[in-house]
Design an enzyme around this catalytic site. Structure first.
Site, PDB file in Angstrom:
ATOM      1  N   GLU A  82      -7.271   5.938  15.505  1.00  7.43           N
ATOM      2  CA  GLU A  82      -6.973   4.505  15.435  1.00  7.43           C
ATOM      3  C   GLU A  82      -6.140   4.115  16.641  1.00  7.43           C
ATOM      4  OE1 GLU A  82      -5.103   2.917  11.951  1.00  7.43           O
ATOM      5  OE2 GLU A  82      -6.096   4.381  10.665  1.00  7.43           O
ATOM      6  N   GLU A 131      -2.343   7.982   7.086  1.00  5.55           N
ATOM      7  CA  GLU A 131      -1.008   7.923   7.695  1.00  5.55           C
ATOM      8  C   GLU A 131       0.089   8.297   6.704  1.00  5.55           C
ATOM      9  OE1 GLU A 131      -0.280   4.243   9.786  1.00  5.55           O
ATOM     10  OE2 GLU A 131      -1.383   4.980  11.505  1.00  5.55           O
ATOM     11  N   ARG A 178       0.848  -1.184   0.000  1.00  6.97           N
ATOM     12  CA  ARG A 178       0.000   0.000   0.000  1.00  6.97           C
ATOM     13  C   ARG A 178       0.888   1.241   0.000  1.00  6.97           C
ATOM     14  NH1 ARG A 178      -2.524   0.021   6.190  1.00  6.97           N
ATOM     15  NH2 ARG A 178      -0.536  -0.081   7.245  1.00  6.97           N
ATOM     16  N   CYS A 238      10.708  10.020  -1.866  1.00 11.08           N
ATOM     17  CA  CYS A 238      10.864   9.322  -3.132  1.00 11.08           C
ATOM     18  C   CYS A 238      12.019   9.969  -3.875  1.00 11.08           C
ATOM     19  CB  CYS A 238       9.569   9.413  -3.930  1.00 11.08           C
ATOM     20  SG  CYS A 238       9.777   8.861  -5.644  1.00 11.08           S
ATOM     21  N   CYS A 287       4.661   8.122  -5.621  1.00 16.74           N
ATOM     22  CA  CYS A 287       5.632   9.204  -5.521  1.00 16.74           C
ATOM     23  C   CYS A 287       4.849  10.465  -5.165  1.00 16.74           C
ATOM     24  CB  CYS A 287       6.315   9.372  -6.875  1.00 16.74           C
ATOM     25  SG  CYS A 287       7.065  10.999  -7.066  1.00 16.74           S
ATOM     26  N   GLU A 316      -3.078  -8.013   7.659  1.00 18.10           N
ATOM     27  CA  GLU A 316      -3.548  -7.602   8.992  1.00 18.10           C
ATOM     28  C   GLU A 316      -4.551  -8.578   9.587  1.00 18.10           C
ATOM     29  OE1 GLU A 316      -4.291  -3.354   7.933  1.00 18.10           O
ATOM     30  OE2 GLU A 316      -2.560  -3.033   9.227  1.00 18.10           O
ATOM     31  N   LYS A 317      -4.515  -9.836   9.070  1.00 20.85           N
ATOM     32  CA  LYS A 317      -5.510 -10.807   9.561  1.00 20.85           C
ATOM     33  C   LYS A 317      -5.291 -11.184  11.020  1.00 20.85           C
ATOM     34  CE  LYS A 317      -3.133 -14.662   7.255  1.00 20.85           C
ATOM     35  NZ  LYS A 317      -2.081 -13.830   6.650  1.00 20.85           N
ATOM     36  N   PHE A 318      -4.066 -10.958  11.531  1.00 26.03           N
ATOM     37  CA  PHE A 318      -3.832 -11.252  12.948  1.00 26.03           C
ATOM     38  C   PHE A 318      -3.872 -10.003  13.824  1.00 26.03           C
ATOM     39  CE2 PHE A 318      -1.548 -14.790  10.738  1.00 26.03           C
ATOM     40  CZ  PHE A 318      -2.518 -15.750  11.017  1.00 26.03           C
ATOM     41  N   HIS A 319      -4.173  -8.860  13.214  1.00 24.59           N
ATOM     42  CA  HIS A 319      -4.321  -7.619  13.995  1.00 24.59           C
ATOM     43  C   HIS A 319      -5.653  -7.695  14.726  1.00 24.59           C
ATOM     44  CE1 HIS A 319      -4.572  -3.370  14.956  1.00 24.59           C
ATOM     45  NE2 HIS A 319      -3.381  -3.155  14.440  1.00 24.59           N
ATOM     46  N   TRP A 375       2.277  -5.880  13.366  1.00 19.43           N
ATOM     47  CA  TRP A 375       3.452  -5.393  12.638  1.00 19.43           C
ATOM     48  C   TRP A 375       4.719  -5.296  13.486  1.00 19.43           C
ATOM     49  CZ3 TRP A 375       4.040  -0.992  15.423  1.00 19.43           C
ATOM     50  CH2 TRP A 375       2.882  -0.327  15.852  1.00 19.43           C
TER      51      TRP A 375
HETATM   52  C1  GLA Z   1      -2.325   2.122  10.909  1.00 19.54           C
HETATM   53  C2  GLA Z   1      -3.051   2.161   9.589  1.00 19.54           C
HETATM   54  C3  GLA Z   1      -4.133   1.131   9.514  1.00 19.54           C
HETATM   55  C4  GLA Z   1      -3.650  -0.195  10.014  1.00 19.54           C
HETATM   56  C5  GLA Z   1      -3.104  -0.041  11.400  1.00 19.54           C
HETATM   57  C6  GLA Z   1      -2.602  -1.322  12.001  1.00 19.54           C
HETATM   58  O1  GLA Z   1      -3.061   2.758  11.901  1.00 19.54           O
HETATM   59  O2  GLA Z   1      -3.608   3.429   9.357  1.00 19.54           O
HETATM   60  O3  GLA Z   1      -4.558   1.032   8.180  1.00 19.54           O
HETATM   61  O4  GLA Z   1      -2.669  -0.689   9.158  1.00 19.54           O
HETATM   62  O5  GLA Z   1      -2.015   0.850  11.360  1.00 19.54           O
HETATM   63  O6  GLA Z   1      -2.073  -1.128  13.281  1.00 19.54           O
END
Ligand code: GLA
Ligand code: GLA
Length: 652
Positions: free
Chosen positions: A305, A150, A111, A158, A115, A353-356, A313
């Site tokens: 968030e 973010e 993701r 870049c 640039c 992010e399936k384990f988040h 991560w």
């Molecule tokens: C950031 C991103 C989200 C997600 C979370 C995971 O906050 O904005 O899309 O990836 O991290 O912790």
């Protein structure tokens, strides 16, 4: 007044319905309502679903999502969906993909692959933002625009030819002439004199250390280039929906972006915060970042968030113990957030992010996580009256991004061990432990309302900035290695502390960094001995009084801490600056509160938060009587707060 037209505090999270069949959506909104969710962030990574081919829009699914949310009383923080350009765009225009410092193009498949300087990318984001704004301008669910996501998370800079062109343009605006640039960059060093603008390039990977002035401008430029992406989208959103607040989610205390500049371009500050449950200092670090968020616009902000439990991560992703999600959420409210939001609503079935963790976990509703999600929603409702209330601080910490970038040049410094975040924390932590509210301030802000201002480090300090500090009447503390260079990273005539010399009443003759692990004793006038690590200096006083001296080593007997009028200077980094801090707090007339270890005290107008981050129960003497909004109980005198629990007193 809240941040949006949603009354009270916001409660919710990122919602990615495009990852689920539509049958699931009905269950989503039903459970959201059950948990008290009143806002959802939607469409953050949906560009390839909203515009599957150039100029071809598929808004039907998002129409249905927004309608469904609205029918269940849930507002939308609607993303402009520009955080990931779709495959068709990068295949049609491969130059949209970013290049790293070695000139390698980064492929599609993750993701944020863009640039920031690409005109093609920016134009495409603005087209999509306009299409979304025109379609949803009157949708009753829309309460906030979420631009990008973010910024600088994956792509901070870049190095492609398009970025090089943009960098040259930016340099042209800053310096007007090549002579000006050559002088500022000190290109007489190492034979770098430029004779044509076309010779200028980003600081790509080079055989040896890159010109630090070039690097500093590159960091300024890279922050500005991303900001220009945000501003381009913001402009169309403001044109089509002038009443709808625009934000982008920040990343706590982040070095890469000058958040003072960014916040000025936003209607409200939102932040993503991920304190590590495995880090015993996490609640202090996150408190600092929350106070920064509150300070950026000097108004309540929004935790957009956070993780309900584990992230996905880190090397090892430790979950939050029972009660910790609630505690961390209350902490954000205590520091000025007007809501509690998470990544994400429903735990993902696939992808990185399936384990988040999520508000609604893989295991569904018969889980600890879900029960805590529902209970927290109820707590957030109980605290509705907190929305919009302000915090008053008497102490401020100076944070300047340009100085930070200069200080943390990757090479060629006396020591690479000075890290601004650490330096900020070394002062913030003892203030936090004393329950003293702290604002962060940029240069140029009116300091007259503060009794104590601490600049942990001002490596880069201009004559103008020094004059501002000199005109401040309260107690001032300046940390080591300050006033070293000007805005072009050139050493001030006569050396440090440059323009701060008169104010501090001293000059620094030599920097004396300590090898890793080595310590130096620092003895105060009344015989207390502190331990310094990492950094010391050879100081010659010019009118300053000596408060503490080095003992032993090559600086034996020389000044370590000095005072000149109301300005205290530290030429070292004490492991624990508490004795010095207590002295300046007393001089400033700032009173702290005696708190058991791990207990945090914060105030918002009419509210007192006491949060127990410790592992055992804590007994706290209440500084005021009031009603605990979490339990409805009237409290007075002394209370016992169980581990990971909190009290939110409403008082008169
Ligand atoms: C950031 C991103 C989200 C997600 C979370 C995971 O906050 O904005 O899309 O990836 O991290 O912790
Ligand atoms: C070498 C180089 C010099 C200088 C010094 C610094 O001797 O030849 O140009 O960089 O190192 O120590």
């Amino acid at each position: 007044m809240g941040l949006t037209r949603v009354p009270g505090l916001l409660y919710g999270g990122d919602y990615n319905p495009e990852q689920w069949p539509e049958e699931v959506w009905a269950e989503d909104v039903r459970l959201m309502a059950e948990a008290g969710v009143n806002v959802a962030t939607v469409a953050v990574f949906s560009w390839s679903r909203l515009e599957p081919a150039p100029g071809v829009y598929e808004f039907g699914w998002l129409d249905r999502v927004l309608d469904l949310l609205h029918e269940h009383g849930i507002a939308a923080d609607l993303a402009t969906a520009t955080a990931t350009p779709p495959p068709w765009l990068v295949r049609l225009h491969p130059e949209v993909l970013p290049q790293d410092a070695a000139g390698t193009r980064l492929e599609f498949g993750s993701r944020q692959g863009y640039c920031p300087s690409s005109p093609v990318f920016r134009a495409a984001t603005v087209r999509l933002a306009r299409a979304l704004a025109e379609r949803y301008r009157d949708h009753p669910a829309l309460v906030m625009w979420h631009v990008g996501n973010e910024y600088a998370d994956h792509t901070t800079e870049c190095f492609c030819p398009e970025s090089a062109r943009d960098f040259r343009r930016w340099l042209g605006e800053r310096y007007a002439t090549l002579d000006g640039l050559n002088a500022a960059w000190g290109t007489s060093c190492w034979g770098q004199h430029y004779t044509d603008w076309s010779q200028l390039e980003p600081p790509r990977r080079a055989p040896g250390p890159v010109n630090p002035a070039q690097l500093l401008d590159w960091r300024r430029f890279s922050s500005d280039a991303l900001l220009a992406c945000f501003e381009a989208e913001r402009a169309v959103l403001k044109e089509v929906t002038p009443e709808v607040p625009v934000t982008t989610n920040f990343m706590s205390v982040l070095r890469d972006l000058d958040y003072w500049k960014w916040a000025a371009a936003e209607d409200l500050v939102t932040d993503d915060a991920y304190p590590d449950p495995a880090d015993p200092e996490a609640h202090v670090k996150v408190a600092l970042s929350y106070d920064l968020m509150r300070s950026l616009k000097r108004q309540p902000w929004l935790l957009l968030e956070s993780a309900p439990s584990a992230v996905s991560w880190r090397e090892v992703n430790v979950p939050k113990a029972p009660g910790v999600m609630r505690l961390h959420s209350l902490q954000a409210l205590a520091h000025g957030s007007d809501g509690v939001m998470f990544f994400q609503w429903r735990q993902a079935k696939y992808g990185p992010e399936k384990f988040h963790s999520a508000m609604l976990p893989h295991g569904g509703t018969d889980t600890r996580q879900w029960r805590e999600t529902v209970a927290l929603g109820a707590d957030v409702r109980r605290l509705a009256g907190v929305a919009g209330t302000e915090t008053r601080a008497e102490v401020a910490l100076v944070l300047d991004w340009e100085s930070w970038w200069g200080l943390e040049a990757p090479e060629s410094m006396p020591s690479n061990r000075l890290k601004l975040h650490r330096l900020l924390l070394s002062w913030y932590a003892p203030l936090h432990a004393r329950g003293i509210a702290v604002d962060l301030v940029p240069h140029g802000r009116d300091l007259s309302g503060y009794r104590l201002v601490i600049a942990p480090n001002l490596y880069l300090c201009t004559a103008e900035q020094a004059a501002d500090l000199a005109s401040y009447q309260g107690q001032l503390v300046v940390g080591p290695f300050s006033g070293v260079v000007d805005a072009a990273d050139q050493v001030h005539d006569g050396g440090a502390p440059g323009p701060l010399r008169e104010l501090l009443g001293l000059r620094v003759e030599e920097f004396w960094p300590l090898p890793d692990g080595e310590t130096r004793a620092v003895e105060t006038a009344d015989g207390a001995v502190l331990t310094a690590r990492t950094w010391t200096e050879w100081v010659e006083t010019e009118g300053a009084e000596v408060l503490a001296r080095y003992r032993g080593g090559p600086l034996d007997g020389r000044p370590a801490v000095t005072r000149h009028g109301t300005a205290t200077y530290l030429s070292c980094l004490p492991e624990d600056p508490a004795p010095l801090l207590d002295a300046v707090l007393a001089a400033a007339g700032v009173a702290g509160t005696a708190l058991p270890e791990g207990v945090e005290l914060c105030r918002r107008d009419g509210h007192l938060f006491l949060l127990n981050h410790g592992a055992g129960p804590a007994t706290v003497t209440l500084p005021t009587d009031g009603t605990d909004l979490l339990t409805g109980r009237r409290l007075t005198g002394t209370v016992v707060i169980p581990a990971h629990d909190a009290v939110v007193l409403e008082h008169s």
